[in-house]
Structure formats: C-alpha cells, structure tokens
Design an enzyme around this catalytic site. Structure first.
Site, mmCIF file in Angstrom:
data_model
loop_
_atom_site.group_PDB
_atom_site.id
_atom_site.type_symbol
_atom_site.label_atom_id
_atom_site.label_comp_id
_atom_site.label_asym_id
_atom_site.label_seq_id
_atom_site.Cartn_x
_atom_site.Cartn_y
_atom_site.Cartn_z
ATOM 1 N N HIS A 6 -10.097 -5.565 -2.746
ATOM 2 C CA HIS A 6 -8.750 -5.768 -2.194
ATOM 3 C C HIS A 6 -8.826 -6.019 -0.701
ATOM 4 O O HIS A 6 -9.698 -5.502 -0.008
ATOM 5 C CB HIS A 6 -7.835 -4.569 -2.483
ATOM 6 C CG HIS A 6 -8.403 -3.240 -2.093
ATOM 7 N ND1 HIS A 6 -9.338 -2.583 -2.854
ATOM 8 C CD2 HIS A 6 -8.168 -2.434 -1.026
ATOM 9 C CE1 HIS A 6 -9.660 -1.445 -2.279
ATOM 10 N NE2 HIS A 6 -8.970 -1.316 -1.161
ATOM 11 N N ASP B 125 0.865 -1.182 0.000
ATOM 12 C CA ASP B 125 0.000 0.000 0.000
ATOM 13 C C ASP B 125 0.901 1.231 0.000
ATOM 14 O O ASP B 125 1.870 1.306 0.759
ATOM 15 C CB ASP B 125 -0.907 -0.004 1.246
ATOM 16 C CG ASP B 125 -2.033 1.025 1.126
ATOM 17 O OD1 ASP B 125 -1.741 2.219 0.890
ATOM 18 O OD2 ASP B 125 -3.199 0.639 1.273
ATOM 19 N N ILE B 126 0.595 2.171 -0.860
ATOM 20 C CA ILE B 126 1.450 3.352 -1.022
ATOM 21 C C ILE B 126 1.309 4.319 0.173
ATOM 22 O O ILE B 126 2.171 5.174 0.384
ATOM 23 C CB ILE B 126 1.141 4.050 -2.380
ATOM 24 C CG1 ILE B 126 2.336 4.834 -2.887
ATOM 25 C CG2 ILE B 126 -0.086 4.911 -2.323
ATOM 26 C CD1 ILE B 126 3.485 3.972 -3.322
ATOM 27 N N HIS C 59 -6.618 -5.606 2.763
ATOM 28 C CA HIS C 59 -5.459 -5.005 3.417
ATOM 29 C C HIS C 59 -4.877 -6.043 4.378
ATOM 30 O O HIS C 59 -5.609 -6.591 5.214
ATOM 31 C CB HIS C 59 -5.878 -3.791 4.277
ATOM 32 C CG HIS C 59 -6.398 -2.627 3.503
ATOM 33 N ND1 HIS C 59 -5.634 -1.500 3.261
ATOM 34 C CD2 HIS C 59 -7.603 -2.381 2.939
ATOM 35 C CE1 HIS C 59 -6.352 -0.614 2.582
ATOM 36 N NE2 HIS C 59 -7.562 -1.123 2.374
HETATM 37 P P1 5GP Z 1 -9.821 1.470 0.333
HETATM 38 O O1 5GP Z 1 -10.424 1.416 -1.062
HETATM 39 O O2 5GP Z 1 -9.609 0.103 0.904
HETATM 40 O O3 5GP Z 1 -10.568 2.386 1.241
HETATM 41 O O4 5GP Z 1 -8.377 2.130 0.187
HETATM 42 C C1 5GP Z 1 -7.566 1.914 -0.936
HETATM 43 C C2 5GP Z 1 -6.136 1.725 -0.519
HETATM 44 O O5 5GP Z 1 -5.356 1.650 -1.697
HETATM 45 C C3 5GP Z 1 -5.558 2.878 0.326
HETATM 46 O O6 5GP Z 1 -4.961 2.357 1.500
HETATM 47 C C4 5GP Z 1 -4.545 3.537 -0.601
HETATM 48 O O7 5GP Z 1 -3.397 3.993 0.080
HETATM 49 C C5 5GP Z 1 -4.202 2.424 -1.567
HETATM 50 N N1 5GP Z 1 -3.872 2.943 -2.883
HETATM 51 C C6 5GP Z 1 -4.632 3.793 -3.626
HETATM 52 N N2 5GP Z 1 -4.036 4.060 -4.798
HETATM 53 C C7 5GP Z 1 -2.874 3.357 -4.802
HETATM 54 C C8 5GP Z 1 -1.830 3.213 -5.766
HETATM 55 O O8 5GP Z 1 -1.830 3.792 -6.841
HETATM 56 N N3 5GP Z 1 -0.807 2.402 -5.423
HETATM 57 C C9 5GP Z 1 -0.760 1.721 -4.235
HETATM 58 N N4 5GP Z 1 0.290 0.950 -3.991
HETATM 59 N N5 5GP Z 1 -1.740 1.821 -3.303
HETATM 60 C C10 5GP Z 1 -2.778 2.636 -3.592
#
Ligand code: 5GP
Length: 134
Positions: free
Chosen positions: A93, A29-30, A95
């Site tokens: 996804h 995660d970035i 985590h």
């Molecule tokens: P959620 O959809 O579970 O609320 O959050 C999406 C997760 O994906 C976040 O923790 C965010 O940091 C991560 N994320 C979003 N865009 C990118 C990306 O381009 N690259 C990476 N490695 N992680 C990402």
C-alpha cells in the site's frame, strides 16, 4: 488467508472508500496523520510493493497520482506526500498524505481521531473530486 486490506476491498470489513478501478482501491487510513490521509492498495494480494511487476507498480503510481489530485482539490495543501512502509499490514500500500510541512509526514506523530460522520465527509469530498476528474 486474506489480508485485512483484501477483506476491506471485498466489503467484508467496512472502510471509507475514496476511489477504485479494476486493479486498485483507495480508502482513508483509519489512523490518519492528517485529514485526507489515504491508502492506495492493489486488488492483487502482494506483501512487498517491490514484488509487483514493473507494469503493475507503474499502474499503481498512476492510480495514486489521480487519487492525490483528488485529495489536493478536496483538502488544499502544499503537496500530497507519498510513503511506503508496509511493516504493519502485509498487503502492499501507498500512503498519500496531504502536507503543509515536512513534519506532517512523521509516522511517529500522534494520529487524529474522527467520528464516522467526519470520516464519511472526508471520503466523500475526495471521492467527488475523483469522479469529477474521470
Ligand atoms: P504500514 O503497514 O504502512 O506500516 O501501516 C498500515 C497502515 O494501515 C496504518 O497507517 C494503519 O492505520 C492502517 N490500517 C491498518 N488497519 C486498517 C484498517 O482496518 N482500516 C483502515 N482504514 N486502515 C488500516
């Protein structure tokens, strides 16, 4: 239109990959909550994780289990916690978050910053443990 995670899987957007097989892909995660915070995604583009078939959902959990073992070896922790939110990126996804305490999983916590070199070293440590377990 392809999701950002599909573009990552296709190599069109860079990532720090830790594991993959023919159906799933795992990368850092970035915006990590802790060192080793990893995302597991299906290659299949599905927004809501519970829209996956029973078979694919089960296979994703088994893949996540193997990635979690590699994370735990690379970064010793009490447990690897698992969370599904999915409100930001419409591509299912999981985590995986190595935790010492419950509050390590709070998504409202400030995110850590790492240099590319640090991210690369973290991904490589997990990847090596992933390979060793195959
Ligand atoms: P959620 O959809 O579970 O609320 O959050 C999406 C997760 O994906 C976040 O923790 C965010 O940091 C991560 N994320 C979003 N865009 C990118 C990306 O381009 N690259 C990476 N490695 N992680 C990402």
């Amino acid at each position: 239109m392809a999701t950002i995670f599909s573009k990552i899987i296709a190599g069109e957007i860079p990532c720090f990959k830790v594991a993959e097989d023919d159906r799933f892909f795992a990368f850092l995660d970035i915006n990590p909550l802790v060192k080793g915070h990893t995302l597991v995604v299906p290659r299949q583009e599905v927004d809501y994780i519970f829209d996956l078939s029973d078979k694919d959902l089960a296979a994703m959990q088994v893949f996540a289990k193997m990635v979690a073992a590699a994370i735990k070896k690379a970064f010793p922790c009490k447990k690897v916690g698992e969370a599904v939110i999915g409100l930001e990126v419409p591509h299912a996804h999981i985590h995986l978050i190595p935790i010492q305490k419950e509050s390590d999983m709070l998504f409202s916590n400030p995110k850590l910053k790492f240099s590319d070199e640090e991210f690369r070293a973290i991904a490589e440590a997990i990847h090596q443990n992933w390979l060793n377990a195959l």
